[in-house]
Design a protein around this motif. Structure first.
Motif, PDB file in Angstrom:
ATOM      1  N   TRP A  41      44.455  54.150  30.546  1.00 18.38           N
ATOM      2  CA  TRP A  41      43.053  53.852  30.856  1.00 18.38           C
ATOM      3  C   TRP A  41      42.368  55.082  31.443  1.00 18.38           C
ATOM      4  O   TRP A  41      41.225  55.389  31.097  1.00 18.38           O
ATOM      5  CB  TRP A  41      42.975  52.676  31.815  1.00 18.38           C
ATOM      6  CG  TRP A  41      41.598  52.369  32.321  1.00 18.38           C
ATOM      7  CD1 TRP A  41      41.184  52.300  33.622  1.00 18.38           C
ATOM      8  CD2 TRP A  41      40.425  52.070  31.535  1.00 18.38           C
ATOM      9  NE1 TRP A  41      39.847  51.994  33.690  1.00 18.38           N
ATOM     10  CE2 TRP A  41      39.365  51.845  32.425  1.00 18.38           C
ATOM     11  CE3 TRP A  41      40.187  51.995  30.163  1.00 18.38           C
ATOM     12  CZ2 TRP A  41      38.074  51.538  31.988  1.00 18.38           C
ATOM     13  CZ3 TRP A  41      38.901  51.690  29.726  1.00 18.38           C
ATOM     14  CH2 TRP A  41      37.865  51.460  30.635  1.00 18.38           C
ATOM     15  N   LEU A  66      45.023  46.234  29.062  1.00 24.41           N
ATOM     16  CA  LEU A  66      44.432  47.499  28.620  1.00 24.41           C
ATOM     17  C   LEU A  66      43.500  47.271  27.427  1.00 24.41           C
ATOM     18  O   LEU A  66      42.404  47.838  27.381  1.00 24.41           O
ATOM     19  CB  LEU A  66      45.532  48.491  28.257  1.00 24.41           C
ATOM     20  CG  LEU A  66      45.057  49.868  27.780  1.00 24.41           C
ATOM     21  CD1 LEU A  66      44.181  50.538  28.833  1.00 24.41           C
ATOM     22  CD2 LEU A  66      46.256  50.761  27.437  1.00 24.41           C
ATOM     23  N   THR A  69      40.329  45.720  28.711  1.00 26.14           N
ATOM     24  CA  THR A  69      39.557  46.688  29.491  1.00 26.14           C
ATOM     25  C   THR A  69      38.851  47.693  28.588  1.00 26.14           C
ATOM     26  O   THR A  69      37.678  48.009  28.784  1.00 26.14           O
ATOM     27  CB  THR A  69      40.482  47.419  30.484  1.00 26.14           C
ATOM     28  OG1 THR A  69      41.149  46.462  31.305  1.00 26.14           O
ATOM     29  CG2 THR A  69      39.684  48.363  31.375  1.00 26.14           C
ATOM     30  N   GLN A 189      39.789  49.584  39.397  1.00 23.33           N
ATOM     31  CA  GLN A 189      41.158  49.590  38.895  1.00 23.33           C
ATOM     32  C   GLN A 189      42.173  49.261  39.987  1.00 23.33           C
ATOM     33  O   GLN A 189      43.253  49.852  40.080  1.00 23.33           O
ATOM     34  CB  GLN A 189      41.491  50.941  38.254  1.00 23.33           C
ATOM     35  CG  GLN A 189      40.809  51.161  36.923  1.00 23.33           C
ATOM     36  CD  GLN A 189      41.181  50.096  35.898  1.00 23.33           C
ATOM     37  OE1 GLN A 189      42.342  49.955  35.551  1.00 23.33           O
ATOM     38  NE2 GLN A 189      40.200  49.347  35.424  1.00 23.33           N
TER      39      GLN A 189
END
Length: 236
Positions: A41, A66, A69, A189
């Motif tokens: 990321w 992931l 996101t 995060q």
């Protein structure tokens, strides 16, 4: 196409990652490799990729998270590669925004074919939308997502990095309600903790800079008991 396309591989198995990386480089692609979901990321945010290859079983942040996101931020093709062959895993991965699912073990020839196929589609999509850098809304708001700038009545607004991240997250996903905890986890995060008031403070500051009042929202609406959503009306 291959000469200018950069691919991100997120895979914790070194041998598999090395084989894919070396093969795709021989095919003419630029390739970056990350060994954890969080590292992947971070790499994705720092660079511009034409395609992302993601394993599901990743440390720190799994492949499902992931994929979700990345999809909140970008339309870049995401190809899942996994030893998990169950239909529910394939369906979940595709539902979270992945474009394709390749089950290990797979041939490098098949990997190449899938990569080229998705890059061709994405190139057509990107060309079609290449003139949509600046998105304008009623009440004077304009957002340049490509150059990461926000304007109100043609004046550049000085947002903090987190304020901008929150605005971009909401504006790229209009009318979708995000819980405060999900905003925090996506932007910072970090796992949200009970009583964390960080998002509320940043939303309040962001609204002030946008001239957006909570009682009569033009851009960021509070959905009581649920979270926030972007309701800015885009101009054609």
């Amino acid at each position: 196409m291959a000469e200018t396309s950069k691919i991100l591989i997120v895979e914790d198995d070194y041998e598999i990652a090395r084989i894919m990386r070396d093969h795709l480089r021989r095919e003419g692609f630029q390739v970056a490799w990350a060994s954890t979901g969080v590292e992947g990321w971070d790499d994705f945010k720092q660079d511009s990729f034409a395609l992302v290859i993601v394993d599901l079983m990743l440390p720190e942040m799994d492949g499902f998270t992931l994929c979700k996101t990345i999809r909140l931020e970008s339309d870049v093709p995401v190809l899942i590669v996994s030893a998990k062959n169950e239909d529910e895993n394939k369906i979940l991965g595709l539902d979270l925004g992945a474009d394709d699912y390749l089950t290990k073990p797979f041939s490098l020839r098949e990997l190449t074919a899938r990569v080229h196929s998705h890059l061709r589609r994405y190139q057509r999509y990107a060309t079609k939308h290449s003139n949509e850098e600046m998105v304008t809304y009623k009440h004077g708001l304009a957002i340049d997502f490509v150059h990461e700038a926000v304007f109100m009545d043609n004046e550049l607004i000085d947002l903090t990095a987190k304020e901008q991240d929150i605005l971009f997250l909401l504006a790229k996903n209009p009318y979708i309600t995000f819980e405060k905890s999900k905003i925090y986890e996506h932007v910072w995060q970090l796992m949200n903790v009970d009583g964390n008031n960080t998002v509320t403070v940043h939303i309040k500051s962001l609204r002030t800079k946008l001239g957006d009042t909570q009682k009569k929202a033009k851009f960021i609406q509070t959905v009581w008991g649920a979270g926030y959503r972007f309701i800015g009306e885009q101009l054609v």
